[in-house]
Design a protein around this motif. Sequence first.
Motif, PDB file in Angstrom:
ATOM      1  N   UNK A   1       0.854  -1.181   0.000  1.00  0.00           N
ATOM      2  CA  UNK A   1       0.000   0.000   0.000  1.00  0.00           C
ATOM      3  C   UNK A   1       0.895   1.237   0.000  1.00  0.00           C
ATOM      4  N   UNK A   2       0.293   2.403  -0.040  1.00  0.00           N
ATOM      5  CA  UNK A   2       1.079   3.626   0.024  1.00  0.00           C
ATOM      6  C   UNK A   2       0.877   4.509  -1.190  1.00  0.00           C
ATOM      7  N   UNK A   3       1.765   5.492  -1.332  1.00  0.00           N
ATOM      8  CA  UNK A   3       1.672   6.482  -2.402  1.00  0.00           C
ATOM      9  C   UNK A   3       3.072   6.961  -2.772  1.00  0.00           C
ATOM     10  N   UNK A   4       3.302   7.271  -4.057  1.00  0.00           N
ATOM     11  CA  UNK A   4       4.598   7.849  -4.443  1.00  0.00           C
ATOM     12  C   UNK A   4       4.906   9.160  -3.723  1.00  0.00           C
ATOM     13  N   UNK A   5       3.869   9.886  -3.293  1.00  0.00           N
ATOM     14  CA  UNK A   5       4.085  11.131  -2.556  1.00  0.00           C
ATOM     15  C   UNK A   5       4.825  10.890  -1.240  1.00  0.00           C
ATOM     16  N   UNK A   6       4.717   9.702  -0.691  1.00  0.00           N
ATOM     17  CA  UNK A   6       5.326   9.436   0.611  1.00  0.00           C
ATOM     18  C   UNK A   6       6.845   9.589   0.563  1.00  0.00           C
ATOM     19  N   UNK A   7       7.438   9.314  -0.594  1.00  0.00           N
ATOM     20  CA  UNK A   7       8.882   9.456  -0.747  1.00  0.00           C
ATOM     21  C   UNK A   7       9.308  10.907  -0.905  1.00  0.00           C
ATOM     22  N   UNK A   8       8.338  11.808  -1.105  1.00  0.00           N
ATOM     23  CA  UNK A   8       8.634  13.224  -1.334  1.00  0.00           C
ATOM     24  C   UNK A   8       8.370  14.089  -0.109  1.00  0.00           C
ATOM     25  N   UNK A   9       8.018  13.466   1.012  1.00  0.00           N
ATOM     26  CA  UNK A   9       7.721  14.199   2.249  1.00  0.00           C
ATOM     27  C   UNK A   9       8.737  13.800   3.310  1.00  0.00           C
ATOM     28  N   UNK A  10       9.486  14.767   3.816  1.00  0.00           N
ATOM     29  CA  UNK A  10      10.473  14.493   4.855  1.00  0.00           C
ATOM     30  C   UNK A  10       9.797  13.934   6.100  1.00  0.00           C
ATOM     31  N   UNK A  11      10.335  12.839   6.593  1.00  0.00           N
ATOM     32  CA  UNK A  11       9.866  12.309   7.862  1.00  0.00           C
ATOM     33  C   UNK A  11       8.834  11.213   7.779  1.00  0.00           C
ATOM     34  N   UNK A  12       8.480  10.767   6.583  1.00  0.00           N
ATOM     35  CA  UNK A  12       7.473   9.702   6.496  1.00  0.00           C
ATOM     36  C   UNK A  12       7.980   8.417   7.156  1.00  0.00           C
ATOM     37  N   UNK A  13       9.228   8.048   6.875  1.00  0.00           N
ATOM     38  CA  UNK A  13       9.775   6.836   7.477  1.00  0.00           C
ATOM     39  C   UNK A  13       9.898   6.950   8.980  1.00  0.00           C
ATOM     40  N   UNK A  14      10.354   8.103   9.443  1.00  0.00           N
ATOM     41  CA  UNK A  14      10.463   8.333  10.891  1.00  0.00           C
ATOM     42  C   UNK A  14       9.093   8.235  11.555  1.00  0.00           C
ATOM     43  N   UNK A  15       8.104   8.782  10.892  1.00  0.00           N
ATOM     44  CA  UNK A  15       6.752   8.773  11.441  1.00  0.00           C
ATOM     45  C   UNK A  15       6.166   7.372  11.460  1.00  0.00           C
ATOM     46  N   UNK A  16       6.483   6.568  10.445  1.00  0.00           N
ATOM     47  CA  UNK A  16       6.042   5.166  10.471  1.00  0.00           C
ATOM     48  C   UNK A  16       6.568   4.464  11.713  1.00  0.00           C
ATOM     49  N   UNK A  17       7.830   4.696  12.054  1.00  0.00           N
ATOM     50  CA  UNK A  17       8.392   4.065  13.254  1.00  0.00           C
ATOM     51  C   UNK A  17       7.645   4.488  14.515  1.00  0.00           C
TER      52      UNK A  17
ATOM     53  N   UNK B   1      -5.507  10.535  -3.008  1.00  0.00           N
ATOM     54  CA  UNK B   1      -6.687  10.806  -3.820  1.00  0.00           C
ATOM     55  C   UNK B   1      -7.104  12.276  -3.757  1.00  0.00           C
ATOM     56  N   UNK B   2      -6.775  12.958  -2.651  1.00  0.00           N
ATOM     57  CA  UNK B   2      -7.175  14.354  -2.488  1.00  0.00           C
ATOM     58  C   UNK B   2      -5.998  15.322  -2.604  1.00  0.00           C
ATOM     59  N   UNK B   3      -4.788  14.779  -2.720  1.00  0.00           N
ATOM     60  CA  UNK B   3      -3.592  15.629  -2.712  1.00  0.00           C
ATOM     61  C   UNK B   3      -3.239  16.105  -4.111  1.00  0.00           C
ATOM     62  N   UNK B   4      -2.731  17.333  -4.195  1.00  0.00           N
ATOM     63  CA  UNK B   4      -2.267  17.869  -5.473  1.00  0.00           C
ATOM     64  C   UNK B   4      -0.745  17.896  -5.552  1.00  0.00           C
ATOM     65  N   UNK B   5      -0.083  17.567  -4.444  1.00  0.00           N
ATOM     66  CA  UNK B   5       1.378  17.555  -4.389  1.00  0.00           C
ATOM     67  C   UNK B   5       1.828  17.149  -2.995  1.00  0.00           C
ATOM     68  N   UNK B   6       3.139  17.125  -2.745  1.00  0.00           N
ATOM     69  CA  UNK B   6       3.642  16.680  -1.440  1.00  0.00           C
ATOM     70  C   UNK B   6       3.125  17.480  -0.258  1.00  0.00           C
ATOM     71  N   UNK B   7       2.948  18.804  -0.445  1.00  0.00           N
ATOM     72  CA  UNK B   7       2.484  19.639   0.662  1.00  0.00           C
ATOM     73  C   UNK B   7       1.069  19.312   1.084  1.00  0.00           C
ATOM     74  N   UNK B   8       0.171  19.236   0.131  1.00  0.00           N
ATOM     75  CA  UNK B   8      -1.210  18.901   0.465  1.00  0.00           C
ATOM     76  C   UNK B   8      -1.322  17.439   0.888  1.00  0.00           C
ATOM     77  N   UNK B   9      -0.449  16.597   0.348  1.00  0.00           N
ATOM     78  CA  UNK B   9      -0.455  15.189   0.756  1.00  0.00           C
ATOM     79  C   UNK B   9      -0.156  15.064   2.247  1.00  0.00           C
TER      80      UNK B   9
END
Length: 250
Positions: A181-197, A230-238
């Motif tokens: 699961x997931x989204x390509x946007x997740x790789x463009x947002x700082x801290x996604x991996x840290x937040x998963x932990x 589905x509702x995001x237009x880019x990394x910021x809104x994601x």
Amino acid sequence: MSEKIQVAIKELKRVKPLVLNLTNYVTMDFMANALLAIGAAPIMSVCDEELEELIQICQCLHINLGTLDKDFISRCDKAIAYAKEYKKPIVLDPVGAGASLIRTKTAQKLIPSCDIIKGNASEILSLFQDSGQTRGVESVHSTLQAKEQAKKIACEWKCTVVVSGAVDFVTDGYRESEINFGSPFMAAVTGMGCTLSAIIAAFRGVFPDSFDSAQLATTYFGLCGQEAEKKASGPGTFRTEFIDRLSNEN
């Protein structure tokens, strides 16, 4: 979303686990907001003098090596000793292991004390031997390349290992699960991996089985990313949509 995850999220919100985070300064805000959204109670500490008190009352200790120095490493050692004394689970995110010797050696030293280890493929490879390479904190390996090493680490240290990536892999050396699961946007947002932990730590603070906790948390995290896209237009809104999705168990 499966009924099992919905039940787990409702229980997490009911318990509201306190997660003590010894973490980096880069992603602290995102991590704290995500924990609040999911129903947990985050606390961040950089003070040795309060460690014992906080570990006594927390449900899980989360250690993230994102911005480490000698004082931070010493603080981790103290926190782990208290966590063992008070029988609190420990989740480790070996951020950047493989990028520098001190990150790799520190992570390797902490592994035996941890219940769950979450890293990208290169970080996980570096924990077993000095073969992992990262591009800063980014993986240069795929999840598939790290699966066997993850299982070896889990068996050797009797822990659960999560390899995060386009496909996530969770194993305790005997059970294993691939999560797509997931989204390509997740790789463009700082801290996604840290937040998963941190989210994994929240689940582990409620549910005693490390494999189940890690699997449920990683699945929910990926599903929230998938829905947020589905509702995001880019990394910021994601990023904003993702936090909103974490707060909604439906």
